[in-house]
Design an enzyme around this catalytic site. Structure first.
Site, PDB file in Angstrom:
ATOM      1  N   GLY A 220       0.838  -1.201   0.000  1.00 45.04           N
ATOM      2  CA  GLY A 220       0.000   0.000   0.000  1.00 45.04           C
ATOM      3  C   GLY A 220       0.869   1.246   0.000  1.00 45.04           C
ATOM      4  O   GLY A 220       1.806   1.346   0.784  1.00 45.04           O
TER       5      GLY A 220
ATOM      6  N   ASP B  91      -0.022   2.518   8.519  1.00 39.50           N
ATOM      7  CA  ASP B  91      -0.556   1.774   9.672  1.00 39.50           C
ATOM      8  C   ASP B  91       0.312   1.865  10.935  1.00 39.50           C
ATOM      9  O   ASP B  91      -0.163   1.579  12.028  1.00 39.50           O
ATOM     10  CB  ASP B  91      -0.722   0.286   9.316  1.00 39.50           C
ATOM     11  CG  ASP B  91      -1.622   0.085   8.120  1.00 39.50           C
ATOM     12  OD1 ASP B  91      -2.466   0.966   7.863  1.00 39.50           O
ATOM     13  OD2 ASP B  91      -1.490  -0.945   7.426  1.00 39.50           O
TER      14      ASP B  91
ATOM     15  N   ASP C 119       5.589  -4.444   6.338  1.00 38.60           N
ATOM     16  CA  ASP C 119       6.241  -5.687   6.776  1.00 38.60           C
ATOM     17  C   ASP C 119       6.171  -6.781   5.708  1.00 38.60           C
ATOM     18  O   ASP C 119       7.090  -7.587   5.583  1.00 38.60           O
ATOM     19  CB  ASP C 119       5.673  -6.161   8.115  1.00 38.60           C
ATOM     20  CG  ASP C 119       4.222  -6.539   8.027  1.00 38.60           C
ATOM     21  OD1 ASP C 119       3.470  -5.846   7.301  1.00 38.60           O
ATOM     22  OD2 ASP C 119       3.809  -7.518   8.672  1.00 38.60           O
TER      23      ASP C 119
ATOM     24  N   ARG D 168       1.140  -5.144  -5.113  1.00 44.00           N
ATOM     25  CA  ARG D 168       1.366  -6.313  -4.248  1.00 44.00           C
ATOM     26  C   ARG D 168       1.574  -7.478  -5.209  1.00 44.00           C
ATOM     27  O   ARG D 168       0.718  -7.737  -6.040  1.00 44.00           O
ATOM     28  CB  ARG D 168       0.159  -6.540  -3.335  1.00 44.00           C
ATOM     29  CG  ARG D 168      -0.023  -5.406  -2.321  1.00 44.00           C
ATOM     30  CD  ARG D 168      -1.051  -5.732  -1.259  1.00 44.00           C
ATOM     31  NE  ARG D 168      -1.018  -4.755  -0.187  1.00 44.00           N
ATOM     32  CZ  ARG D 168      -1.904  -3.768  -0.027  1.00 44.00           C
ATOM     33  NH1 ARG D 168      -2.921  -3.655  -0.854  1.00 44.00           N
ATOM     34  NH2 ARG D 168      -1.800  -2.917   0.960  1.00 44.00           N
TER      35      ARG D 168
ATOM     36  N   ALA E  33     -12.714  12.480  20.392  1.00 44.51           N
ATOM     37  CA  ALA E  33     -13.753  11.450  20.214  1.00 44.51           C
ATOM     38  C   ALA E  33     -14.227  10.925  21.572  1.00 44.51           C
ATOM     39  O   ALA E  33     -13.427  10.799  22.507  1.00 44.51           O
ATOM     40  CB  ALA E  33     -13.198  10.301  19.383  1.00 44.51           C
TER      41      ALA E  33
ATOM     42  N   THR F 147       4.386   2.895   5.549  1.00 42.39           N
ATOM     43  CA  THR F 147       3.014   2.413   5.715  1.00 42.39           C
ATOM     44  C   THR F 147       2.253   3.384   6.615  1.00 42.39           C
ATOM     45  O   THR F 147       2.806   3.879   7.597  1.00 42.39           O
ATOM     46  CB  THR F 147       2.956   0.990   6.310  1.00 42.39           C
ATOM     47  OG1 THR F 147       1.612   0.734   6.749  1.00 42.39           O
ATOM     48  CG2 THR F 147       3.875   0.807   7.504  1.00 42.39           C
TER      49      THR F 147
ATOM     50  N   ASP G 268       2.501  -0.176  11.935  1.00 40.64           N
ATOM     51  CA  ASP G 268       2.368  -1.487  12.578  1.00 40.64           C
ATOM     52  C   ASP G 268       3.667  -2.288  12.567  1.00 40.64           C
ATOM     53  O   ASP G 268       3.653  -3.514  12.527  1.00 40.64           O
ATOM     54  CB  ASP G 268       1.239  -2.281  11.891  1.00 40.64           C
ATOM     55  CG  ASP G 268       1.490  -2.456  10.410  1.00 40.64           C
ATOM     56  OD1 ASP G 268       2.431  -1.839   9.876  1.00 40.64           O
ATOM     57  OD2 ASP G 268       0.738  -3.216   9.768  1.00 40.64           O
TER      58      ASP G 268
ATOM     59  N   ARG H  86      -5.413  -1.477   9.038  1.00 43.25           N
ATOM     60  CA  ARG H  86      -5.385  -2.944   8.931  1.00 43.25           C
ATOM     61  C   ARG H  86      -5.633  -3.549  10.309  1.00 43.25           C
ATOM     62  O   ARG H  86      -6.673  -3.287  10.889  1.00 43.25           O
ATOM     63  CB  ARG H  86      -4.054  -3.414   8.335  1.00 43.25           C
ATOM     64  CG  ARG H  86      -4.147  -4.781   7.674  1.00 43.25           C
ATOM     65  CD  ARG H  86      -2.822  -5.176   7.082  1.00 43.25           C
ATOM     66  NE  ARG H  86      -2.509  -4.445   5.880  1.00 43.25           N
ATOM     67  CZ  ARG H  86      -2.945  -4.756   4.665  1.00 43.25           C
ATOM     68  NH1 ARG H  86      -3.685  -5.794   4.471  1.00 43.25           N
ATOM     69  NH2 ARG H  86      -2.619  -4.029   3.623  1.00 43.25           N
TER      70      ARG H  86
END
Ligand code: F6P
Length: 353
Positions: free
Chosen positions: A42, A159, A134, A103, A218, A157, A161, A203
């Site tokens: 991504g 994310d 990753d 990908r 929030a 990324t 992560d 993700r």
């Protein structure tokens, strides 16, 4: 140059036999004349800034730099071209990636990687810089294990992560995009006294939700790293309804066990009086001009990726931890998960009362 290398070397490997490693380092350094860079998985805002840094640092050190189109897919199709300093002019501020991304399933296979290696050999590429997440790092790790191609990863990324780095390229921009969108949604939520459930990307990680949720005030944030207590959410909404607090924002990470849609259905069913809407922010979070922070970390990481190749520090990814460069062996790349401190959730609960 020898003294320079030795200086770097002493800084980096204090606990090792410095002369032995220094000699290896010098020997390895000679091999690198031509490198290639690709973006994979991504896309994320700041990838262009990272490409620019790799190209310009490579050229600064007298290397030839090739760009590979569409990640590993383009590698297998030998879709690569020589890049010059001007190839990366005027891109630091642009989202997406000028090298495009993909990908590539074929690269998961040993046959695919063999094909990739042959293309690299044919084009006399001595080292590869992979900008991605990753999954892309796994491809690089396998390639480097099976063949004599040093690989360096740059964490690109939205994310965030990946363990071993405080930042990943694109995360800050994605969070700011989400903040901007959530602020706008709050305006209309306020006008109509509505509850909005806003699903953000990430993700299976909850960092975008956590950061954007706290920054927009929030009332609730749902993340996969924490068990979601749906009953507690219903009870708190009922209590808010009683005291006529009808404007509420719940930010949900896409990887949460409920996710936006399930939570929306549950609230509609249990609290039909509430005027509830669901909004999924989606790929808007992947685009746009990178923030200053993303441009900065991408530039630093890209610069250090080339230095790694020159110094013989192979098969690592370049992260930043506590504002220092952190070189994590690709072998040890791990998903960052389950480590969201309770303190963050305390902040959410305290401030959203
Ligand atoms: O990894 C980045 C990411 O944007 C995730 O947050 C999301 O789950 C996924 O990619 C979406 O992938 P695609 O663009 O293939 O739909």
């Amino acid at each position: 140059m020898k003294l320079f290398l030795k200086g770097i070397f002493n800084d980096c490997f204090k606990h090792e036999d410095s002369n032995l490693l220094y000699n290896q380092l010098s020997a390895m350094k000679k091999k690198i004349k031509r490198i290639a860079v690709l973006t994979s998985g991504g896309d994320s805002p700041g990838m262009n800034a990272a490409i620019r840094a790799v190209v310009r640092t490579g050229i600064y050190y007298g290397l030839e730099v090739y760009g590979i189109m569409r990640g590993y897919q383009g590698l297998l199709e030998e879709d690569l071209f020589k890049m010059e300093s001007r190839s990366v002019a005027n891109i630091i501020q642009r989202g997406g990636t000028i090298l495009k991304s993909a990908r590539c399933k074929e690269f998961y296979t040993p046959e695919g990687r063999k094909k990739g290696y042959e293309v690299l050999k044919k084009n006399e590429i001595d080292g590869l810089v992979v900008i991605g997440g990753d999954g892309s790092f796994k491809g690089a790790l396998n390639l480097s294990k099976e063949y004599d191609i040093p690989c360096i990863g740059l964490a690109g990324t939205i994310d965030k992560d990946i363990a071993g780095t405080d930042f990943t390229i694109g995360f800050d921009t994605a969070v700011n995009t989400a903040i901007d969108a959530i602020d706008k949604i709050r305006d209309t939520a306020d006008a109509h006294d509505r509850l909005f459930i806003i699903e953000v990307m990430g993700r299976d990680a909850g960092y975008i939700a956590l950061h954007s949720g706290i920054a927009t005030g929030a009332e609730n944030i749902l993340i996969p790293e924490r068990k979601t207590d749906a009953e507690a959410i219903i009870t708190s909404l009922q209590e808010k309804e009683r005291r006529k607090k009808l404007v509420n924002i719940i930010v949900v990470a896409e990887g949460d066990e409920y996710g936006g849609i399930e939570l929306y259905r549950l609230i509609k069913e249990r609290l039909p009086n509430l005027d509830t809407r669901l909004c999924t922010l989606g790929h808007i979070q992947r685009g746009g001009s990178p923030t200053g922070l993303d441009r900065l970390i991408a530039s630093r990481m890209g610069y250090h990726a080339v230095e790694c190749l020159l110094e013989g520090r192979y098969n690592v990814f370049v992260g930043i931890l506590n504002n220092r460069m952190n070189y994590v062996p690709l072998e040890q790349v791990a998903k960052r998960k389950g480590r969201i401190a309770e303190e963050w959730m305390k902040v959410v609960e305290t401030l959203s009362a």
